[in-house]
Design a protein around this motif. Structure first.
Motif, PDB file in Angstrom:
ATOM      1  N   GLU A  11      10.467   1.526  -3.823  1.00 31.82           N
ATOM      2  CA  GLU A  11       9.494   2.405  -3.154  1.00 31.82           C
ATOM      3  C   GLU A  11       9.393   3.483  -3.926  1.00 31.82           C
ATOM      4  O   GLU A  11       8.381   4.299  -4.199  1.00 31.82           O
ATOM      5  CB  GLU A  11       9.748   2.351  -1.630  1.00 31.82           C
ATOM      6  CG  GLU A  11       8.415   2.490  -0.590  1.00 31.82           C
ATOM      7  CD  GLU A  11       9.027   2.460   0.775  1.00 31.82           C
ATOM      8  OE1 GLU A  11       9.106   3.476   0.896  1.00 31.82           O
ATOM      9  OE2 GLU A  11       9.083   1.503   1.254  1.00 31.82           O
ATOM     10  N   GLU A  12      10.661   4.228  -4.030  1.00 31.40           N
ATOM     11  CA  GLU A  12      10.495   5.727  -4.674  1.00 31.40           C
ATOM     12  C   GLU A  12      10.212   5.565  -6.019  1.00 31.40           C
ATOM     13  O   GLU A  12       9.786   6.694  -6.571  1.00 31.40           O
ATOM     14  CB  GLU A  12      11.964   6.342  -4.568  1.00 31.40           C
ATOM     15  CG  GLU A  12      13.052   5.540  -5.411  1.00 31.40           C
ATOM     16  CD  GLU A  12      13.694   4.773  -4.507  1.00 31.40           C
ATOM     17  OE1 GLU A  12      13.259   3.973  -3.699  1.00 31.40           O
ATOM     18  OE2 GLU A  12      15.059   4.736  -4.795  1.00 31.40           O
ATOM     19  N   TRP A  13       9.985   4.467  -6.964  1.00 30.74           N
ATOM     20  CA  TRP A  13       9.458   4.432  -8.091  1.00 30.74           C
ATOM     21  C   TRP A  13       7.802   4.853  -8.223  1.00 30.74           C
ATOM     22  O   TRP A  13       7.233   4.864  -9.350  1.00 30.74           O
ATOM     23  CB  TRP A  13       9.753   3.069  -8.789  1.00 30.74           C
ATOM     24  CG  TRP A  13      11.160   2.860  -8.952  1.00 30.74           C
ATOM     25  CD1 TRP A  13      12.088   3.929  -8.672  1.00 30.74           C
ATOM     26  CD2 TRP A  13      11.696   1.801  -9.423  1.00 30.74           C
ATOM     27  NE1 TRP A  13      13.278   3.162  -8.753  1.00 30.74           N
ATOM     28  CE2 TRP A  13      13.176   1.857  -9.186  1.00 30.74           C
ATOM     29  CE3 TRP A  13      11.274   0.392  -9.726  1.00 30.74           C
ATOM     30  CZ2 TRP A  13      14.115   1.101  -9.505  1.00 30.74           C
ATOM     31  CZ3 TRP A  13      12.406  -0.394 -10.202  1.00 30.74           C
ATOM     32  CH2 TRP A  13      13.763  -0.322  -9.965  1.00 30.74           C
ATOM     33  N   GLY A  14       7.182   4.515  -6.997  1.00 32.89           N
ATOM     34  CA  GLY A  14       5.819   4.744  -6.905  1.00 32.89           C
ATOM     35  C   GLY A  14       5.002   3.740  -7.802  1.00 32.89           C
ATOM     36  O   GLY A  14       4.015   4.173  -8.323  1.00 32.89           O
ATOM     37  N   ILE A  15       5.585   2.514  -7.865  1.00 31.06           N
ATOM     38  CA  ILE A  15       4.738   1.512  -8.764  1.00 31.06           C
ATOM     39  C   ILE A  15       4.154   0.427  -7.757  1.00 31.06           C
ATOM     40  O   ILE A  15       4.905  -0.007  -6.851  1.00 31.06           O
ATOM     41  CB  ILE A  15       5.655   0.960  -9.704  1.00 31.06           C
ATOM     42  CG1 ILE A  15       6.241   1.802 -10.678  1.00 31.06           C
ATOM     43  CG2 ILE A  15       4.922  -0.333 -10.565  1.00 31.06           C
ATOM     44  CD1 ILE A  15       7.590   1.484 -11.660  1.00 31.06           C
ATOM     45  N   GLU A  16       2.991   0.198  -8.330  1.00 26.62           N
ATOM     46  CA  GLU A  16       2.267  -0.836  -7.342  1.00 26.62           C
ATOM     47  C   GLU A  16       2.345  -2.239  -8.043  1.00 26.62           C
ATOM     48  O   GLU A  16       2.437  -2.240  -9.269  1.00 26.62           O
ATOM     49  CB  GLU A  16       0.686  -0.716  -7.351  1.00 26.62           C
ATOM     50  CG  GLU A  16       0.617   0.590  -6.372  1.00 26.62           C
ATOM     51  CD  GLU A  16      -0.528   0.462  -5.522  1.00 26.62           C
ATOM     52  OE1 GLU A  16      -1.145  -0.595  -5.517  1.00 26.62           O
ATOM     53  OE2 GLU A  16      -0.659   1.345  -4.670  1.00 26.62           O
ATOM     54  N   GLY A  17       2.504  -3.462  -7.794  1.00 27.42           N
ATOM     55  CA  GLY A  17       2.840  -4.603  -8.116  1.00 27.42           C
ATOM     56  C   GLY A  17       4.149  -5.054  -8.421  1.00 27.42           C
ATOM     57  O   GLY A  17       5.194  -4.518  -7.701  1.00 27.42           O
ATOM     58  N   TYR A  18       4.397  -5.874  -9.485  1.00 20.26           N
ATOM     59  CA  TYR A  18       5.576  -6.117  -9.672  1.00 20.26           C
ATOM     60  C   TYR A  18       6.006  -6.027 -11.057  1.00 20.26           C
ATOM     61  O   TYR A  18       5.292  -5.759 -11.848  1.00 20.26           O
ATOM     62  CB  TYR A  18       5.816  -7.765  -9.567  1.00 20.26           C
ATOM     63  CG  TYR A  18       5.574  -8.096  -8.010  1.00 20.26           C
ATOM     64  CD1 TYR A  18       6.647  -8.251  -7.060  1.00 20.26           C
ATOM     65  CD2 TYR A  18       4.393  -8.458  -7.210  1.00 20.26           C
ATOM     66  CE1 TYR A  18       6.508  -8.291  -5.869  1.00 20.26           C
ATOM     67  CE2 TYR A  18       4.148  -8.573  -5.959  1.00 20.26           C
ATOM     68  CZ  TYR A  18       5.308  -8.696  -5.151  1.00 20.26           C
ATOM     69  OH  TYR A  18       5.258  -9.054  -4.031  1.00 20.26           O
TER      70      TYR A  18
END
Ligand SMILES: [Zn+2]
Ligand SMILES: [Zn+2]
Length: 125
Positions: A11-18
Protein backbone atom coordinates in the motif's frame (compact mmCIF):
# COMPACT_ATOMS: atom_id res chain seq x y z
CA UNK A 1 6.46 -8.53 -20.09
CA UNK A 2 3.72 -10.93 -19.26
CA UNK A 3 3.28 -11.59 -15.61
CA UNK A 4 3.51 -15.22 -14.65
CA UNK A 5 3.43 -14.43 -11.02
CA UNK A 6 1.71 -11.28 -10.05
CA UNK A 7 2.74 -9.46 -6.95
CA UNK A 8 0.55 -7.03 -5.22
CA UNK A 9 2.53 -3.92 -4.37
CA UNK A 10 2.41 -2.72 -0.81
CA UNK A 11 0.00 0.00 0.00
CA UNK A 12 2.70 2.49 0.99
CA UNK A 13 4.38 2.19 -2.40
CA UNK A 14 1.46 3.98 -3.99
CA UNK A 15 1.41 1.72 -7.04
CA UNK A 16 -1.74 0.59 -8.75
CA UNK A 17 -1.97 -2.82 -10.32
CA UNK A 18 0.54 -5.62 -10.00
CA UNK A 19 4.29 -6.10 -10.26
CA UNK A 20 6.51 -8.85 -11.64
CA UNK A 21 8.84 -10.49 -9.16
CA UNK A 22 11.86 -8.40 -10.26
CA UNK A 23 10.07 -5.14 -9.70
CA UNK A 24 8.63 -6.41 -6.46
CA UNK A 25 12.14 -7.14 -5.18
CA UNK A 26 13.44 -3.80 -6.43
CA UNK A 27 10.67 -1.89 -4.73
CA UNK A 28 11.05 -3.81 -1.51
CA UNK A 29 14.75 -2.93 -1.43
CA UNK A 30 14.09 0.68 -2.29
CA UNK A 31 11.63 1.13 0.52
CA UNK A 32 13.66 -0.82 3.05
CA UNK A 33 16.59 1.53 2.45
CA UNK A 34 14.55 4.60 3.22
CA UNK A 35 14.67 5.81 6.77
CA UNK A 36 11.17 5.44 7.98
CA UNK A 37 9.60 8.09 10.12
CA UNK A 38 9.62 7.08 13.76
CA UNK A 39 6.19 6.07 14.96
CA UNK A 40 6.96 6.35 18.62
CA UNK A 41 7.69 9.39 20.74
CA UNK A 42 11.44 9.93 21.27
CA UNK A 43 10.91 10.63 24.97
CA UNK A 44 8.13 8.44 26.34
CA UNK A 45 8.32 5.77 23.57
CA UNK A 46 4.58 5.67 23.25
CA UNK A 47 2.90 5.25 19.90
CA UNK A 48 2.43 8.61 18.30
CA UNK A 49 -0.79 7.83 16.46
CA UNK A 50 -1.92 10.73 14.35
CA UNK A 51 -0.39 13.49 16.40
CA UNK A 52 3.35 13.74 15.99
CA UNK A 53 5.12 16.98 16.75
CA UNK A 54 8.57 17.99 15.57
CA UNK A 55 10.80 19.26 18.36
CA UNK A 56 12.12 22.81 18.09
CA UNK A 57 15.59 23.08 16.62
CA UNK A 58 16.77 24.95 19.72
CA UNK A 59 16.36 21.78 21.74
CA UNK A 60 19.24 20.10 19.90
CA UNK A 61 17.43 16.83 19.40
CA UNK A 62 18.40 14.33 16.73
CA UNK A 63 17.14 15.02 13.22
CA UNK A 64 13.98 13.10 12.44
CA UNK A 65 12.94 12.97 16.08
CA UNK A 66 9.24 13.17 16.71
CA UNK A 67 7.42 13.80 19.95
CA UNK A 68 3.91 13.30 21.22
CA UNK A 69 2.03 16.43 22.20
CA UNK A 70 2.38 15.99 26.00
CA UNK A 71 6.15 15.48 25.70
CA UNK A 72 6.45 18.43 23.39
CA UNK A 73 4.63 20.62 25.89
CA UNK A 74 6.77 19.35 28.73
CA UNK A 75 9.96 19.88 26.78
CA UNK A 76 8.91 23.38 25.85
CA UNK A 77 8.09 24.22 29.44
CA UNK A 78 11.49 22.91 30.53
CA UNK A 79 13.20 24.89 27.84
CA UNK A 80 11.39 28.10 28.73
CA UNK A 81 12.23 27.53 32.36
CA UNK A 82 15.91 27.15 31.53
CA UNK A 83 15.67 30.27 29.46
CA UNK A 84 14.09 32.44 32.10
CA UNK A 85 15.11 31.09 35.46
CA UNK A 86 18.49 30.82 37.13
CA UNK A 87 19.81 27.26 36.87
CA UNK A 88 21.03 27.31 40.48
CA UNK A 89 18.61 29.26 42.64
CA UNK A 90 15.58 29.22 40.35
CA UNK A 91 15.07 32.99 40.52
CA UNK A 92 13.30 34.45 37.54
CA UNK A 93 15.86 36.40 35.62
CA UNK A 94 15.42 39.70 33.89
CA UNK A 95 17.03 40.74 30.66
CA UNK A 96 20.47 40.39 32.16
CA UNK A 97 21.60 36.84 32.75
CA UNK A 98 24.97 35.19 32.82
CA UNK A 99 26.34 32.20 31.00
CA UNK A 100 28.15 29.81 33.33
CA UNK A 101 31.73 28.96 32.51
CA UNK A 102 32.12 25.52 30.87
CA UNK A 103 34.22 24.29 33.81
CA UNK A 104 31.26 24.76 36.14
CA UNK A 105 29.25 22.17 34.24
CA UNK A 106 26.04 24.09 34.80
CA UNK A 107 23.28 23.75 32.26
CA UNK A 108 21.26 26.86 31.61
CA UNK A 109 21.98 30.42 32.68
CA UNK A 110 22.63 32.05 36.00
CA UNK A 111 21.52 35.14 37.85
CA UNK A 112 24.15 37.67 38.84
CA UNK A 113 24.26 36.51 42.44
CA UNK A 114 24.88 32.86 41.57
CA UNK A 115 27.36 33.72 38.88
CA UNK A 116 29.36 35.86 41.28
CA UNK A 117 29.09 33.16 43.92
CA UNK A 118 30.38 30.46 41.60
CA UNK A 119 33.06 32.67 40.22
CA UNK A 120 34.53 33.60 43.61
CA UNK A 121 34.36 30.01 44.94
CA UNK A 122 36.34 28.78 42.01
CA UNK A 123 38.93 31.49 42.36
CA UNK A 124 39.58 30.62 45.99
CA UNK A 125 40.39 27.02 45.16
ZN1 LIG B 1 5.91 11.33 24.51
ZN1 LIG C 1 20.66 32.30 40.94
Amino acid sequence: MELKHKYKPREEWGIEGYLCSDCQIEKTKEFAARPSEPDTCALCKQDLGDIAVKPRWQWNMEAGTLLCQPCFNKKEADYNKKLNFCALCGTKMGIIRYNPKPAWKVEGQLCRKCWDGRNSTKQQQ
